[in-house]
Design a protein around this motif. Sequence first.
Motif, mmCIF file in Angstrom:
data_model
loop_
_atom_site.group_PDB
_atom_site.id
_atom_site.type_symbol
_atom_site.label_atom_id
_atom_site.label_comp_id
_atom_site.label_asym_id
_atom_site.label_seq_id
_atom_site.Cartn_x
_atom_site.Cartn_y
_atom_site.Cartn_z
ATOM 1 N N GLY A 59 -43.660 16.827 12.938
ATOM 2 C CA GLY A 59 -43.569 18.273 13.164
ATOM 3 C C GLY A 59 -42.312 18.942 12.655
ATOM 4 N N GLU A 60 -42.303 20.210 12.910
ATOM 5 C CA GLU A 60 -41.236 21.105 12.498
ATOM 6 C C GLU A 60 -39.881 20.702 13.079
ATOM 7 N N GLY A 61 -38.840 20.915 12.316
ATOM 8 C CA GLY A 61 -37.488 20.716 12.818
ATOM 9 C C GLY A 61 -36.904 19.339 12.597
ATOM 10 N N VAL A 62 -37.727 18.355 12.175
ATOM 11 C CA VAL A 62 -37.165 17.033 11.930
ATOM 12 C C VAL A 62 -36.307 17.082 10.668
ATOM 13 N N GLN A 141 -24.467 11.047 16.290
ATOM 14 C CA GLN A 141 -24.856 12.272 15.577
ATOM 15 C C GLN A 141 -26.272 12.727 15.910
ATOM 16 N N GLY A 142 -26.948 12.063 16.830
ATOM 17 C CA GLY A 142 -28.317 12.406 17.185
ATOM 18 C C GLY A 142 -29.190 11.163 17.169
ATOM 19 N N SER A 143 -30.466 11.355 17.429
ATOM 20 C CA SER A 143 -31.373 10.208 17.505
ATOM 21 C C SER A 143 -32.371 10.237 16.363
ATOM 22 N N LEU A 161 -31.768 19.057 20.689
ATOM 23 C CA LEU A 161 -32.371 19.664 21.874
ATOM 24 C C LEU A 161 -32.151 21.164 21.860
ATOM 25 N N ASP A 162 -33.119 21.901 22.375
ATOM 26 C CA ASP A 162 -33.004 23.358 22.438
ATOM 27 C C ASP A 162 -31.944 23.727 23.453
#
Length: 176
Positions: A59-62, A141-143, A161-162
């Motif tokens: 999905g979107e945002g990756v 730096q994130g997952s 995360l939002d």
Amino acid sequence: MEPLVLAEPVASAALPVPELKPMPVAEKPGRLGAQGGYELDEPWQAAEVDADFPLAEPGEGVEQLQPIALQGDELGRAQIGDSVTLPLPDGSTLKARVTKVQLQRGGERNWQGEVQIDGGRYPVNFTVGKQATFGFIGTPQGSYSVETLGGKGWVYKNPPLDRGHGDNDGLIPTHQ
């Protein structure tokens, strides 16, 4: 009182005795590491998306989306103490140390581990089934997520995360 008479043993029909063979010893992939576990090879390589690619694009945002193909069964063979080299879409690799392995009800294997980066420890979790594999790799730096079906799929950086609620994520009770 009459004396007790024992019956003569009767020869039973001879049953064939199965031949016992030693179980084959499967060679463990990878190299024996300095800390006792095995150092397993990279479990996937970059792949091309073709008409037979089994999964739609995430999905979107990756970010850093990369199609992959599993190589062998490195993820399914990981045992406690092993190190698994995990290639990320940005070209870097992480070395995950396996700390726990569980067999799930449906025959899937789940293993958990950690990567050490700059003195911090970050979680790694993979569930490997007959057809599908799912993974989570934590970093400072994130997952990252890994999803495959039939040996092909994706590795990608998850969207942040939002944080649209600002610094206050508490709820105010509506009743008194």
